[in-house]
Design a protein around this motif. Structure first.
Motif, PDB file in Angstrom:
ATOM      1  N   THR A  34       0.834  -1.192   0.000  1.00  0.00           N
ATOM      2  CA  THR A  34       0.000   0.000   0.000  1.00  0.00           C
ATOM      3  C   THR A  34       0.874   1.249   0.000  1.00  0.00           C
ATOM      4  OG1 THR A  34      -0.167  -0.074   2.416  1.00  0.00           O
ATOM      5  CG2 THR A  34      -1.918  -1.138   1.150  1.00  0.00           C
ATOM      6  N   GLU A  35       2.081   1.145   0.541  1.00  0.00           N
ATOM      7  CA  GLU A  35       3.021   2.264   0.553  1.00  0.00           C
ATOM      8  C   GLU A  35       3.891   2.277  -0.698  1.00  0.00           C
ATOM      9  OE1 GLU A  35       5.260   2.052   4.114  1.00  0.00           O
ATOM     10  OE2 GLU A  35       3.505   2.187   5.397  1.00  0.00           O
ATOM     11  N   ASN A  36       4.265   1.128  -1.185  1.00  0.00           N
ATOM     12  CA  ASN A  36       5.136   1.025  -2.349  1.00  0.00           C
ATOM     13  C   ASN A  36       4.286   0.664  -3.568  1.00  0.00           C
ATOM     14  OD1 ASN A  36       7.192   0.665  -4.153  1.00  0.00           O
ATOM     15  ND2 ASN A  36       8.384  -0.713  -2.854  1.00  0.00           N
ATOM     16  N   ARG A  37       3.672   1.663  -4.178  1.00  0.00           N
ATOM     17  CA  ARG A  37       2.751   1.421  -5.289  1.00  0.00           C
ATOM     18  C   ARG A  37       3.471   0.920  -6.540  1.00  0.00           C
ATOM     19  NH1 ARG A  37      -1.155  -0.484  -4.533  1.00  0.00           N
ATOM     20  NH2 ARG A  37      -1.833   0.001  -6.619  1.00  0.00           N
ATOM     21  N   HIS A  38       4.736   1.322  -6.727  1.00  0.00           N
ATOM     22  CA  HIS A  38       5.471   0.859  -7.910  1.00  0.00           C
ATOM     23  C   HIS A  38       5.631  -0.662  -7.878  1.00  0.00           C
ATOM     24  CE1 HIS A  38       8.375   0.657 -11.126  1.00  0.00           C
ATOM     25  NE2 HIS A  38       9.212   0.040 -10.316  1.00  0.00           N
ATOM     26  N   LEU A  39       6.005  -1.175  -6.738  1.00  0.00           N
ATOM     27  CA  LEU A  39       6.169  -2.625  -6.612  1.00  0.00           C
ATOM     28  C   LEU A  39       4.825  -3.339  -6.719  1.00  0.00           C
ATOM     29  CD1 LEU A  39       8.295  -4.795  -6.180  1.00  0.00           C
ATOM     30  CD2 LEU A  39       7.966  -4.551  -3.730  1.00  0.00           C
ATOM     31  N   GLY A  40       3.771  -2.728  -6.211  1.00  0.00           N
ATOM     32  CA  GLY A  40       2.431  -3.312  -6.332  1.00  0.00           C
ATOM     33  C   GLY A  40       1.977  -3.399  -7.779  1.00  0.00           C
ATOM     34  N   ARG A  41       2.220  -2.332  -8.545  1.00  0.00           N
ATOM     35  CA  ARG A  41       1.860  -2.364  -9.968  1.00  0.00           C
ATOM     36  C   ARG A  41       2.694  -3.381 -10.728  1.00  0.00           C
ATOM     37  NH1 ARG A  41       1.697   3.185  -9.173  1.00  0.00           N
ATOM     38  NH2 ARG A  41       3.746   3.443 -10.102  1.00  0.00           N
ATOM     39  N   LEU A  42       3.976  -3.478 -10.376  1.00  0.00           N
ATOM     40  CA  LEU A  42       4.841  -4.462 -11.020  1.00  0.00           C
ATOM     41  C   LEU A  42       4.344  -5.878 -10.729  1.00  0.00           C
ATOM     42  CD1 LEU A  42       7.495  -4.932 -12.633  1.00  0.00           C
ATOM     43  CD2 LEU A  42       8.555  -5.281 -10.414  1.00  0.00           C
ATOM     44  N   MET A  43       3.914  -6.114  -9.494  1.00  0.00           N
ATOM     45  CA  MET A  43       3.371  -7.430  -9.149  1.00  0.00           C
ATOM     46  C   MET A  43       2.099  -7.721  -9.932  1.00  0.00           C
ATOM     47  SD  MET A  43       3.882  -7.956  -5.071  1.00  0.00           S
ATOM     48  CE  MET A  43       2.769  -9.331  -5.075  1.00  0.00           C
ATOM     49  N   TYR A  44       1.246  -6.730 -10.092  1.00  0.00           N
ATOM     50  CA  TYR A  44      -0.005  -6.933 -10.819  1.00  0.00           C
ATOM     51  C   TYR A  44       0.270  -7.278 -12.286  1.00  0.00           C
ATOM     52  CZ  TYR A  44      -4.481  -6.023 -13.007  1.00  0.00           C
ATOM     53  OH  TYR A  44      -5.623  -6.147 -13.746  1.00  0.00           O
ATOM     54  N   SER A  46       3.021  -8.389 -13.607  1.00  0.00           N
ATOM     55  CA  SER A  46       3.732  -9.667 -13.682  1.00  0.00           C
ATOM     56  C   SER A  46       2.771 -10.831 -13.487  1.00  0.00           C
ATOM     57  CB  SER A  46       4.835  -9.728 -12.622  1.00  0.00           C
ATOM     58  OG  SER A  46       5.787  -8.715 -12.846  1.00  0.00           O
ATOM     59  N   GLY A  47       1.809 -10.666 -12.604  1.00  0.00           N
ATOM     60  CA  GLY A  47       0.795 -11.700 -12.402  1.00  0.00           C
ATOM     61  C   GLY A  47      -0.052 -11.919 -13.639  1.00  0.00           C
ATOM     62  N   ILE A  48      -0.466 -10.814 -14.267  1.00  0.00           N
ATOM     63  CA  ILE A  48      -1.235 -10.928 -15.505  1.00  0.00           C
ATOM     64  C   ILE A  48      -0.388 -11.602 -16.586  1.00  0.00           C
ATOM     65  CG2 ILE A  48      -2.277  -9.573 -17.391  1.00  0.00           C
ATOM     66  CD1 ILE A  48      -4.023  -9.712 -14.923  1.00  0.00           C
ATOM     67  N   ALA A  49       0.896 -11.218 -16.655  1.00  0.00           N
ATOM     68  CA  ALA A  49       1.782 -11.826 -17.655  1.00  0.00           C
ATOM     69  C   ALA A  49       1.961 -13.320 -17.396  1.00  0.00           C
ATOM     70  CB  ALA A  49       3.135 -11.117 -17.654  1.00  0.00           C
ATOM     71  N   SER A  77      10.194 -17.985 -16.557  1.00  0.00           N
ATOM     72  CA  SER A  77      11.406 -17.797 -15.759  1.00  0.00           C
ATOM     73  C   SER A  77      11.871 -16.348 -15.785  1.00  0.00           C
ATOM     74  CB  SER A  77      12.518 -18.701 -16.267  1.00  0.00           C
ATOM     75  OG  SER A  77      12.154 -20.044 -16.145  1.00  0.00           O
ATOM     76  N   LEU A  78      11.792 -15.707 -16.933  1.00  0.00           N
ATOM     77  CA  LEU A  78      12.179 -14.302 -17.032  1.00  0.00           C
ATOM     78  C   LEU A  78      11.243 -13.407 -16.214  1.00  0.00           C
ATOM     79  CD1 LEU A  78      13.141 -13.988 -20.801  1.00  0.00           C
ATOM     80  CD2 LEU A  78      14.669 -13.912 -18.828  1.00  0.00           C
ATOM     81  N   LEU A  82      12.313 -11.275 -12.911  1.00  0.00           N
ATOM     82  CA  LEU A  82      12.092  -9.838 -12.806  1.00  0.00           C
ATOM     83  C   LEU A  82      11.415  -9.486 -11.489  1.00  0.00           C
ATOM     84  CD1 LEU A  82      11.958  -6.969 -14.144  1.00  0.00           C
ATOM     85  CD2 LEU A  82       9.705  -7.654 -14.957  1.00  0.00           C
ATOM     86  N   VAL A  83      10.433 -10.254 -11.100  1.00  0.00           N
ATOM     87  CA  VAL A  83       9.745 -10.006  -9.830  1.00  0.00           C
ATOM     88  C   VAL A  83      10.724 -10.206  -8.659  1.00  0.00           C
ATOM     89  CG1 VAL A  83       7.923 -10.829  -8.282  1.00  0.00           C
ATOM     90  CG2 VAL A  83       7.475 -10.572 -10.713  1.00  0.00           C
ATOM     91  N   GLY A  84      11.508 -11.256  -8.713  1.00  0.00           N
ATOM     92  CA  GLY A  84      12.487 -11.507  -7.656  1.00  0.00           C
ATOM     93  C   GLY A  84      13.517 -10.397  -7.541  1.00  0.00           C
ATOM     94  N   LEU A  85      14.019  -9.921  -8.660  1.00  0.00           N
ATOM     95  CA  LEU A  85      14.979  -8.814  -8.638  1.00  0.00           C
ATOM     96  C   LEU A  85      14.335  -7.525  -8.132  1.00  0.00           C
ATOM     97  CD1 LEU A  85      16.986  -9.354 -11.940  1.00  0.00           C
ATOM     98  CD2 LEU A  85      17.800  -9.605  -9.605  1.00  0.00           C
ATOM     99  N   SER A  86      13.086  -7.315  -8.465  1.00  0.00           N
ATOM    100  CA  SER A  86      12.387  -6.126  -7.983  1.00  0.00           C
ATOM    101  C   SER A  86      12.231  -6.159  -6.463  1.00  0.00           C
ATOM    102  CB  SER A  86      11.026  -6.004  -8.643  1.00  0.00           C
ATOM    103  OG  SER A  86      11.167  -5.868 -10.022  1.00  0.00           O
ATOM    104  N   PHE A  87      11.912  -7.339  -5.937  1.00  0.00           N
ATOM    105  CA  PHE A  87      11.833  -7.456  -4.480  1.00  0.00           C
ATOM    106  C   PHE A  87      13.205  -7.253  -3.843  1.00  0.00           C
ATOM    107  CE2 PHE A  87       7.863 -10.200  -4.821  1.00  0.00           C
ATOM    108  CZ  PHE A  87       7.044  -9.181  -4.402  1.00  0.00           C
ATOM    109  N   ALA A  88      14.242  -7.777  -4.457  1.00  0.00           N
ATOM    110  CA  ALA A  88      15.586  -7.662  -3.902  1.00  0.00           C
ATOM    111  C   ALA A  88      16.060  -6.211  -3.871  1.00  0.00           C
ATOM    112  CB  ALA A  88      16.559  -8.523  -4.687  1.00  0.00           C
TER     113      ALA A  88
END
Length: 91
Positions: A34-44, A46-49, A77-78, A82-88
């Motif tokens: 809820t605070e990190n909207r960029h990561l939330g959008r990336l997760m969304y 990535s989930g759709i992808a 895998s790619l 990407l999601v893993g690197l974004s979290f890191a």
């Protein structure tokens, strides 16, 4: 045997995509999305992808030769990488 592994992989990809879409605006592991909207959008997205890759992978599995399922493996895998690197990078 390889056919069963491919089907299980496609199910796991679809479940991972669903989980990423579900937690786009909630607390996920150590991250408050809820605070990190960029990561939330990336997760969304990535989930759709990942859900799209699972659907395309199922079509590839039924319509094309077995070798073409490697496209699904590489794409998923790619996206997961990407999601893993974004979290890191947000630790």
């Amino acid at each position: 045997m390889i056919q069963i592994a491919i089907i299980v992989f496609l199910i796991i990809i679809a479940l991972l995509g669903t989980i990423l879409c579900y937690y786009q605006d909630k607390k996920f592991l150590l991250f408050d999305l809820t605070e990190n909207r960029h990561l939330g959008r990336l997760m969304y997205f990535s989930g759709i992808a990942l859900i799209g890759v699972a659907i395309c992978g199922a079509l590839i599995y039924w319509l094309l030769p077995l070798v073409w399922t490697l496209v699904t493996l590489v794409a998923a895998s790619l996206i997961a990488g990407l999601v893993g690197l974004s979290f890191a990078t947000n630790l």
